[in-house]
Design a protein around this motif. Structure first.
Motif, PDB file in Angstrom:
ATOM      1  N   GLY A 134      50.833 124.922 162.814  1.00 43.99           N
ATOM      2  CA  GLY A 134      51.343 123.596 163.374  1.00 43.99           C
ATOM      3  C   GLY A 134      52.476 123.534 164.699  1.00 43.99           C
ATOM      4  O   GLY A 134      53.086 124.380 164.626  1.00 43.99           O
ATOM      5  N   THR A 135      52.159 122.355 165.438  1.00 43.04           N
ATOM      6  CA  THR A 135      52.707 122.472 166.614  1.00 43.04           C
ATOM      7  C   THR A 135      52.958 121.102 167.278  1.00 43.04           C
ATOM      8  O   THR A 135      52.148 120.375 166.696  1.00 43.04           O
ATOM      9  CB  THR A 135      52.174 123.321 167.754  1.00 43.04           C
ATOM     10  OG1 THR A 135      52.963 123.423 168.885  1.00 43.04           O
ATOM     11  CG2 THR A 135      50.787 122.912 168.073  1.00 43.04           C
ATOM     12  N   THR A 136      53.786 120.814 168.050  1.00 42.83           N
ATOM     13  CA  THR A 136      53.821 119.430 168.335  1.00 42.83           C
ATOM     14  C   THR A 136      53.178 119.206 169.823  1.00 42.83           C
ATOM     15  O   THR A 136      52.771 118.193 170.427  1.00 42.83           O
ATOM     16  CB  THR A 136      55.425 118.901 168.953  1.00 42.83           C
ATOM     17  OG1 THR A 136      55.832 119.928 169.791  1.00 42.83           O
ATOM     18  CG2 THR A 136      56.087 118.971 167.823  1.00 42.83           C
ATOM     19  N   ASP A 137      52.416 120.456 170.293  1.00 42.43           N
ATOM     20  CA  ASP A 137      51.776 120.532 171.392  1.00 42.43           C
ATOM     21  C   ASP A 137      50.501 121.271 171.567  1.00 42.43           C
ATOM     22  O   ASP A 137      50.561 122.634 171.910  1.00 42.43           O
ATOM     23  CB  ASP A 137      52.581 120.826 172.634  1.00 42.43           C
ATOM     24  CG  ASP A 137      51.904 120.651 174.177  1.00 42.43           C
ATOM     25  OD1 ASP A 137      50.839 120.730 174.150  1.00 42.43           O
ATOM     26  OD2 ASP A 137      52.711 120.976 175.224  1.00 42.43           O
ATOM     27  N   ASP A 139      46.922 123.231 165.307  1.00 40.45           N
ATOM     28  CA  ASP A 139      46.866 121.788 165.231  1.00 40.45           C
ATOM     29  C   ASP A 139      48.289 120.869 165.220  1.00 40.45           C
ATOM     30  O   ASP A 139      49.148 121.478 165.070  1.00 40.45           O
ATOM     31  CB  ASP A 139      46.350 121.465 163.602  1.00 40.45           C
ATOM     32  CG  ASP A 139      45.694 120.270 163.677  1.00 40.45           C
ATOM     33  OD1 ASP A 139      45.245 119.457 164.762  1.00 40.45           O
ATOM     34  OD2 ASP A 139      45.142 119.891 162.546  1.00 40.45           O
ATOM     35  N   ARG A 140      48.145 119.740 165.799  1.00 39.98           N
ATOM     36  CA  ARG A 140      49.270 118.987 166.068  1.00 39.98           C
ATOM     37  C   ARG A 140      49.779 118.505 164.459  1.00 39.98           C
ATOM     38  O   ARG A 140      48.986 118.086 163.901  1.00 39.98           O
ATOM     39  CB  ARG A 140      48.751 117.541 166.614  1.00 39.98           C
ATOM     40  CG  ARG A 140      50.177 116.511 166.999  1.00 39.98           C
ATOM     41  CD  ARG A 140      49.815 115.287 167.932  1.00 39.98           C
ATOM     42  NE  ARG A 140      49.058 115.690 168.943  1.00 39.98           N
ATOM     43  CZ  ARG A 140      49.614 116.419 170.295  1.00 39.98           C
ATOM     44  NH1 ARG A 140      50.803 116.532 170.210  1.00 39.98           N
ATOM     45  NH2 ARG A 140      48.996 116.447 171.147  1.00 39.98           N
ATOM     46  N   ARG A 141      50.890 118.752 164.522  1.00 38.23           N
ATOM     47  CA  ARG A 141      51.698 118.192 163.254  1.00 38.23           C
ATOM     48  C   ARG A 141      52.886 117.457 163.554  1.00 38.23           C
ATOM     49  O   ARG A 141      53.578 117.698 164.499  1.00 38.23           O
ATOM     50  CB  ARG A 141      52.190 119.488 162.471  1.00 38.23           C
ATOM     51  CG  ARG A 141      51.161 120.493 162.178  1.00 38.23           C
ATOM     52  CD  ARG A 141      50.383 120.054 161.036  1.00 38.23           C
ATOM     53  NE  ARG A 141      51.355 119.899 159.783  1.00 38.23           N
ATOM     54  CZ  ARG A 141      51.134 119.972 158.505  1.00 38.23           C
ATOM     55  NH1 ARG A 141      49.932 119.776 158.164  1.00 38.23           N
ATOM     56  NH2 ARG A 141      51.946 119.382 157.689  1.00 38.23           N
ATOM     57  N   ASP A 142      53.238 116.468 162.835  1.00 39.11           N
ATOM     58  CA  ASP A 142      54.096 115.290 162.980  1.00 39.11           C
ATOM     59  C   ASP A 142      55.540 115.825 162.151  1.00 39.11           C
ATOM     60  O   ASP A 142      56.669 115.395 162.333  1.00 39.11           O
ATOM     61  CB  ASP A 142      53.898 113.918 162.771  1.00 39.11           C
ATOM     62  CG  ASP A 142      52.979 113.365 163.497  1.00 39.11           C
ATOM     63  OD1 ASP A 142      52.559 113.913 164.597  1.00 39.11           O
ATOM     64  OD2 ASP A 142      51.982 112.493 162.925  1.00 39.11           O
ATOM     65  N   ASP A 143      55.403 116.852 161.367  1.00 45.58           N
ATOM     66  CA  ASP A 143      56.468 117.357 160.286  1.00 45.58           C
ATOM     67  C   ASP A 143      57.125 118.363 160.957  1.00 45.58           C
ATOM     68  O   ASP A 143      57.640 119.360 160.142  1.00 45.58           O
ATOM     69  CB  ASP A 143      56.087 117.232 159.204  1.00 45.58           C
ATOM     70  CG  ASP A 143      54.786 118.082 158.859  1.00 45.58           C
ATOM     71  OD1 ASP A 143      54.230 118.671 159.832  1.00 45.58           O
ATOM     72  OD2 ASP A 143      54.490 118.510 157.874  1.00 45.58           O
ATOM     73  N   ASP A 175      59.746 121.049 167.928  1.00 45.20           N
ATOM     74  CA  ASP A 175      59.100 121.726 169.188  1.00 45.20           C
ATOM     75  C   ASP A 175      59.289 123.183 169.021  1.00 45.20           C
ATOM     76  O   ASP A 175      58.181 123.978 169.427  1.00 45.20           O
ATOM     77  CB  ASP A 175      59.876 121.225 170.362  1.00 45.20           C
ATOM     78  CG  ASP A 175      59.522 119.782 170.804  1.00 45.20           C
ATOM     79  OD1 ASP A 175      58.604 119.269 170.142  1.00 45.20           O
ATOM     80  OD2 ASP A 175      60.190 119.107 171.353  1.00 45.20           O
TER      81      ASP A 175
END
Length: 123
Positions: free
Chosen positions: A12-15, A47-51, A54
């Motif tokens: 999981g990542t923000t970017d 994949d993008r994760r909101d939890d 950065d």
């Protein structure tokens, strides 16, 4: 009990675009149109994760180990990319090991096990 096989991991990542591009440059996996990266039969999905933040707060919790045939060549390639080494490539009891950070601060190890240790593991 049926056989259970670990087949993939999600990072999981923000970017995700940046992290996928980094792994592609660093390790040249096979990729598909969905963002899956195949590392010798083991899948990694970035994949993008909101939890998530950065940068990871506990980078040692999960460490991706890349087993390689020529650790020195891989280390040279990674150094040329400007990676941050936590532990530069060094000889240990069972081979060569080095630990670096991916762009999100996750720990990555490159490992080249020596032939004697590989033979012992197969026995």
């Amino acid at each position: 009990m049926t056989t259970i096989q670990l087949g993939s991991i999600l990072l999981g990542t923000t970017d995700p675009e940046r992290l996928r591009a980094w792994y592609a440059e660093a390790f040249a996996p096979k990729t598909d149109e969905y963002g899956w990266m195949d590392f010798g039969g083991f899948g990694v999905l970035v994949d993008r994760r909101d939890d998530v933040a950065d940068r990871t707060a506990e980078p040692g919790r999960v460490i991706l180990d890349f087993h390689v045939d020529d650790a020195r060549a891989v280390a040279d390639h990674l150094t040329g990319m400007g990676v941050s080494w936590l532990v530069e490539l060094e000889e240990r009891e069972h081979g060569l090991f080095g630990t670096l950070l991916d762009p999100d601060g996750n720990y990555i190890q490159i490992i080249q096990l020596d032939e004697d240790h590989l033979a012992e593991r197969e026995e």
